[in-house]
Design a protein around this motif. Structure first.
Motif, PDB file in Angstrom:
ATOM      1  N   ILE A  67       0.872  -1.180   0.000  1.00 44.40           N
ATOM      2  CA  ILE A  67       0.000   0.000   0.000  1.00 44.40           C
ATOM      3  C   ILE A  67       0.907   1.227   0.000  1.00 44.40           C
ATOM      4  O   ILE A  67       1.656   1.452   0.956  1.00 44.40           O
ATOM      5  N   VAL A  68       0.875   1.990  -1.074  1.00 46.59           N
ATOM      6  CA  VAL A  68       1.758   3.146  -1.224  1.00 46.59           C
ATOM      7  C   VAL A  68       0.950   4.354  -1.691  1.00 46.59           C
ATOM      8  O   VAL A  68      -0.243   4.251  -1.992  1.00 46.59           O
ATOM      9  N   ALA A  72       2.917   7.441  -6.376  1.00 45.43           N
ATOM     10  CA  ALA A  72       4.222   6.784  -6.416  1.00 45.43           C
ATOM     11  C   ALA A  72       4.336   5.889  -7.640  1.00 45.43           C
ATOM     12  O   ALA A  72       3.374   5.261  -8.071  1.00 45.43           O
ATOM     13  N   ASN A  73       5.537   5.835  -8.224  1.00 41.94           N
ATOM     14  CA  ASN A  73       5.767   4.904  -9.331  1.00 41.94           C
ATOM     15  C   ASN A  73       6.102   3.534  -8.753  1.00 41.94           C
ATOM     16  O   ASN A  73       6.107   3.328  -7.550  1.00 41.94           O
ATOM     17  N   ASN A  74       6.398   2.568  -9.625  1.00 42.83           N
ATOM     18  CA  ASN A  74       6.654   1.206  -9.184  1.00 42.83           C
ATOM     19  C   ASN A  74       8.131   0.919  -8.940  1.00 42.83           C
ATOM     20  O   ASN A  74       8.551  -0.235  -8.930  1.00 42.83           O
ATOM     21  N   GLY A 228       5.419   3.251   2.815  1.00 39.39           N
ATOM     22  CA  GLY A 228       4.187   2.519   2.562  1.00 39.39           C
ATOM     23  C   GLY A 228       4.019   1.372   3.541  1.00 39.39           C
ATOM     24  O   GLY A 228       4.731   1.278   4.559  1.00 39.39           O
ATOM     25  N   PHE A 229       3.069   0.512   3.243  1.00 39.49           N
ATOM     26  CA  PHE A 229       2.765  -0.647   4.091  1.00 39.49           C
ATOM     27  C   PHE A 229       2.899  -1.929   3.264  1.00 39.49           C
ATOM     28  O   PHE A 229       2.534  -1.953   2.087  1.00 39.49           O
ATOM     29  N   SER A 251      -7.874   4.720   1.423  1.00 34.63           N
ATOM     30  CA  SER A 251      -8.354   6.021   0.951  1.00 34.63           C
ATOM     31  C   SER A 251      -7.998   6.230  -0.518  1.00 34.63           C
ATOM     32  O   SER A 251      -7.198   5.494  -1.099  1.00 34.63           O
ATOM     33  N   SER A 252      -8.573   7.253  -1.107  1.00 37.15           N
ATOM     34  CA  SER A 252      -8.380   7.533  -2.530  1.00 37.15           C
ATOM     35  C   SER A 252      -6.963   8.010  -2.853  1.00 37.15           C
ATOM     36  O   SER A 252      -6.549   7.990  -4.008  1.00 37.15           O
ATOM     37  N   THR A 253      -6.230   8.439  -1.817  1.00 39.32           N
ATOM     38  CA  THR A 253      -4.859   8.902  -2.040  1.00 39.32           C
ATOM     39  C   THR A 253      -3.849   7.764  -2.039  1.00 39.32           C
ATOM     40  O   THR A 253      -2.676   7.974  -2.325  1.00 39.32           O
ATOM     41  N   LEU A 254      -4.318   6.560  -1.697  1.00 44.72           N
ATOM     42  CA  LEU A 254      -3.432   5.396  -1.628  1.00 44.72           C
ATOM     43  C   LEU A 254      -3.839   4.368  -2.680  1.00 44.72           C
ATOM     44  O   LEU A 254      -4.984   4.329  -3.119  1.00 44.72           O
ATOM     45  N   LYS A 255      -2.894   3.551  -3.058  1.00 47.11           N
ATOM     46  CA  LYS A 255      -3.188   2.440  -3.961  1.00 47.11           C
ATOM     47  C   LYS A 255      -2.580   1.164  -3.398  1.00 47.11           C
ATOM     48  O   LYS A 255      -1.543   1.187  -2.727  1.00 47.11           O
ATOM     49  N   SER A 256      -3.235   0.044  -3.644  1.00 46.20           N
ATOM     50  CA  SER A 256      -2.704  -1.256  -3.241  1.00 46.20           C
ATOM     51  C   SER A 256      -2.310  -2.012  -4.492  1.00 46.20           C
ATOM     52  O   SER A 256      -3.044  -2.019  -5.490  1.00 46.20           O
TER      53      SER A 256
END
Length: 411
Positions: A67-68, A72-74, A228-229, A251-256
């Protein structure tokens, strides 16, 4: 009384059967069944072993799901911080099957000695980190203890240690890239408290594990800002489902993002193992079936006189076919028995003694991992028995072409 089974048993235990012309052909058929199940067991065990081991190693380095920050890029370097204070941390309230949630932050740098240098990714972790993976592959020393107010202990791979000619408890100089707030690189000294060797060359040659507070300081972040997590799951097979559930909970500011998505090429490669396994199983069953068909036809032709007498006494074609199918089933079971004994023995030898080694640059492991489940063994044996038996049904119809008068006269 099942007289077909009775006659089949008499044929099997008879001395004439053991000394007949068909004896070497029968032995070849039994050997083919045994070799087939040996190769199938090894194919399943090594294929599943490689898949599981590579998955476990990737999860050990990256977690099952990360979860970042959405922006953020990869890449492996954490550039955009995430607030540590999240509703799902330290535990998801509405998602089951989560083993652990751990914070992390990465920083790119260079390790330097008087004569050599090596590029690394400094992975900072905290007290919530699950060390079970690195403890399994620990070669020397111990994992760092981050419960202290501050520690400069780090964990380095045996690969990097050998390249830089370092040893346990040495102090290593690290230079880190400049940040947005500092134009000059940062130089730090760390103590090597432990050495690991996972055999996963892609990560071993570049990963250094240390205190997340060091990365926060290098990036000029506060104690609540992290990269991140990492989420560890109880069951890898649920990674896609859990990835979607986690995405909805953040949240919408994070992506998994799952490690399958991060390293699609590696997972596409190990997915091919399944195709290879099915191909091997299919080929082995066809070969074993053809050998059994040959053995059955020889058995039938060798006992033409007996077939003629049984028909003259009133036996039906179906009953006589059952006699030979019982006989053939015994041969299949005998081949399966010895195949399982030898196949499982070879798998256990590899599991405990690591006889077969591999190139970690190609296969991400140093020795051939094996994994076999009771269910797989049962399915292989039952499937082989049924398919070989079905392949024998049609050739057994040759019995219907044998006429009693001609068979007895021929004898």
């Amino acid at each position: 009384m099942n007289y077909e089974l009775f006659i089949a048993k008499r044929i099997i235990i008879g001395k004439k059967y053991k000394n007949s012309v068909s004896s070497p052909i029968i032995k070849i058929a039994i050997t083919a069944i045994a070799l087939g199940i040996i190769i199938m067991l090894i194919a399943v065990a090594t294929g599943a072993g490689l898949q599981n081991k590579i998955r476990d190693k990737m999860a050990g380095f990256k977690g099952h799901i990360q979860i970042v920050n959405y922006d953020a890029n990869n890449s492996d370097v954490s550039t955009t911080p995430v607030d540590k204070n999240q509703d799902f941390y330290p535990k998801f309230k509405n998602i089951s099957g989560i083993k652990n949630i751990q914070v992390f932050a990465n920083k790119g740098g260079i390790l330097r000695t008087e004569t050599d240098f090596e590029g690394i990714i400094f992975k900072g972790v905290s007290t919530d980190y699950d060390w079970s993976f690195f403890e399994e592959y620990l070669v020397e020393g111990k994992v760092p203890n981050f419960k202290q107010p501050r520690t400069r202990d780090v964990l380095l791979s045996e690969t990097v240690m050998n390249r830089l000619k370092l040893k346990l408890n040495d102090t290593i100089l690290a230079t880190f890239l400049k940040t947005a707030t500092s134009k000059l690189p940062s130089n730090k000294k760390y103590i090597i408290s432990g050495i690991y060797n996972s055999g996963f060359a892609q990560f071993d040659k570049s990963m250094m594990i240390g205190d997340i507070r060091e990365v926060q300081k290098l990036n000029k972040w506060t104690e609540n800002q992290i990269g991140g997590f990492e989420v560890l799951l109880d069951n890898f097979e649920e990674i896609e489902v859990k990835g979607e559930e986690i995405y909805r909970e953040t949240s919408s500011t994070l992506k998994s993002i799952t490690i399958v998505e991060l390293y699609q090429n590696i997972f596409d490669w190990i997915q091919l193992f399944d195709n290879n396994i099915w191909f091997i199983i299919g080929i082995m069953i066809v070969i074993a079936g053809i050998n059994m068909i040959t053995a059955l036809l020889v058995l039938i032709l060798e006992r033409v006189q007996m077939i003629g007498i049984l028909k003259a006494l009133g036996s039906s074609n179906t009953s006589i076919r059952k006699i030979f199918l019982y006989n053939a089933s015994y041969l299949i079971l005998k081949g399966l028995f010895w195949g399982n004994i030898i196949g499982l023995l070879l798998i256990f030898i590899q599991y405990y003694f690591k006889v077969i080694t591999l190139d970690p640059e190609t296969y991400y492991v140093t020795t051939m991992p094996v994994y076999i489940s009771f269910t797989s063994v049962i399915l292989l044996n039952v499937g082989t028995l049924l398919l070989c038996f079905l392949m024998l049904v049609i050739p057994s119809y040759i019995i219907t072409k044998i006429e009693p008068s001609k068979a007895i006269k021929f004898a």
